[in-house]
Design an enzyme around this catalytic site. Sequence first.
Site, PDB file in Angstrom:
ATOM      1  N   GLY A  29      -1.596  29.366 -51.964  1.00  0.00           N
ATOM      2  CA  GLY A  29      -1.335  27.949 -52.127  1.00  0.00           C
ATOM      3  C   GLY A  29      -2.195  27.081 -51.239  1.00  0.00           C
ATOM      4  CG  MET A  30      -2.022  27.431 -47.221  1.00  0.00           C
ATOM      5  SD  MET A  30      -1.477  25.767 -46.877  1.00  0.00           S
ATOM      6  CE  MET A  30      -2.692  25.287 -45.677  1.00  0.00           C
ATOM      7  N   GLY A  31      -5.520  27.850 -50.216  1.00  0.00           N
ATOM      8  CA  GLY A  31      -6.922  27.880 -50.560  1.00  0.00           C
ATOM      9  C   GLY A  31      -7.355  29.244 -51.050  1.00  0.00           C
ATOM     10  CB  VAL A  33      -9.416  34.181 -48.568  1.00  0.00           C
ATOM     11  CG1 VAL A  33     -10.020  34.823 -47.324  1.00  0.00           C
ATOM     12  CG2 VAL A  33      -8.196  33.377 -48.194  1.00  0.00           C
ATOM     13  CG  ASP A 141       3.601  31.821 -45.602  1.00  0.00           C
ATOM     14  OD1 ASP A 141       2.567  31.701 -46.285  1.00  0.00           O
ATOM     15  OD2 ASP A 141       4.668  32.285 -46.050  1.00  0.00           O
TER      16      ASP A 141
END
Length: 573
Positions: A29-31, A33, A141
């Site tokens: 959800g953040m980006g 990789v 998280d």
Amino acid sequence: MCVTTSPKAPPPGLTVGGYALRARLGEGGMGVVHLGQKPGERPVAIKVLRPHVVGDDEARRRLAREVSSLTRVRSRRIAEIVDADPWGEIPYVATRYVPGLSLHDHVQDEGALSGDDLLWFADCLAEAVEAVHAVGVLHRDIKPSNVIMEGRTPILIDFGLARVAEDSRITMNGWLLGTPGYLAPEILYGDDASAASDVHAWAATVAYAGTGRAPFGRGPSVAIMDRVRRGEHDLSGLDPQVLPLVEEALAPVARDRPSLEEVRDWLEDLADPEALGEDDRPRERLAASPVTLPYAVLAHEDAAAPTLVGTGVASRQPEAPASEPVHWSEEWDEQDDDTHHDLPAHGWGDDGTVPHRQTRVLPDGTTEYVTDYGPPVRERAPAGERLRRSGTLLALGGVVAGGITVAPYLALAVLFAGVWLLRSGSMAASSVGHRRSRRGIKWYDGIQLLLAAPWHVVAGVGGTLLLFLWSLGIAAAIALLCFAASLSMLTSLGTIGVFFAVGLWWGPGSERLRSPVHRVVDPLARRGVPWLLVTLLVAAGASGLGAAASAQGTSWAPDDAAPLSDVRLPGWL
């Protein structure tokens, strides 16, 4: 000639911040990789952040501040930041690349951990979380996909960025990042994340490592969250050595969970040093100085427990009154469950309020909100409420001064007994609270309190004597000044009584006295009419004592005469 590109590989020749992107490691959800590398340097993990995480100048400034503060130190149990560019055309964060499988994949391939391997895993992961908390930041998280297995040692990744996302526009609209089954119950109730929340996630991850399955099961997100809120976990098959610790750390109420320090002490008591390699021996505990809190990167996303694209379960709509149901919306990126749900707030707390949130008011009028996390959050009480508290405390001080004016010896004896009992009760309450914080609420807490009461009564004598000697010393100094000023006996005793009360309130160890008094006075000050009646009654008692002293004089019982009664100075009656 057509060149095909693997879905796991970035477009050929793509670079970010001078790093050539070699392969795609994962997505959350953040980006996204990627494995990146500069010529002649070691490969790193590059997280390219999504627009909703870093989408405007304020968000980029926030990211720059966080990266600057979190890159000052290092820890061997985390994938620390090595580079970042919040202001680039493509904002990114680069961290140490950790080759290896995620805990989720490792358990799927090799099976669950047990024995010394599980103890080592649990302690190393706790050490990593402790390093995060040492610089005052939460991970938020912790889950199997955010733990990379470097041999038998876990390396914690992807922490810190959740803090940036928490302040982003998605959370302003009632959304929050997290993972069902690894979000602590208090977050689901709408409270803030806390150190205890990370302990809960640590325990759920250890349970997964030791059993090979999520402790709160699988299925729809709402069902998983409901089991988390009720503490309905399945730890069958978990190594008996760590089972009691994990059970306590998964307690539904945050204050019932052990602290990280207690977790590590427990694990070190269980560990067998002979079973550990030379590099695996426990090292010195983290000191008060900062250790490391990187923004690490996401690698090998957990397919079974993916990061949520967004959830509103921890955010209350500010415009909704507390007396009406408050709704949250959620969008889970879990398998094919992309539905929306509305969860009523009623039943989660009184009138939709957030449970498990304690408050206490400090002597300076500051309200301290203890949300089971690290330093408490303080909120200044309204001026009117502080004024009402002060009025009640002044009235109580007047009773002390009036009692000393009417019957000094008797008043001192009563005050000593009262302070002694209040201090002993405060010590007993602190003892119960400490035990509950370590091993939860037990049915025999009341019995244990009664059995320990004699000890607390005895233990309270020393502090009470010290506080009384301190206050008597102040009173003696004031008495000398009154003698020097040739004040009357009643005036002198009243003045001495006032300063004696001040000494009791602010002397050494007086917190044990102030705390129980505030527990009565502070709630009263929030209720106008009851406060007025009680305060007027106490003030009338103080005035009555003063009037009795003026009318009948001072009683020195059990003595026959006042001290230094044979001394005559001008102005004494």
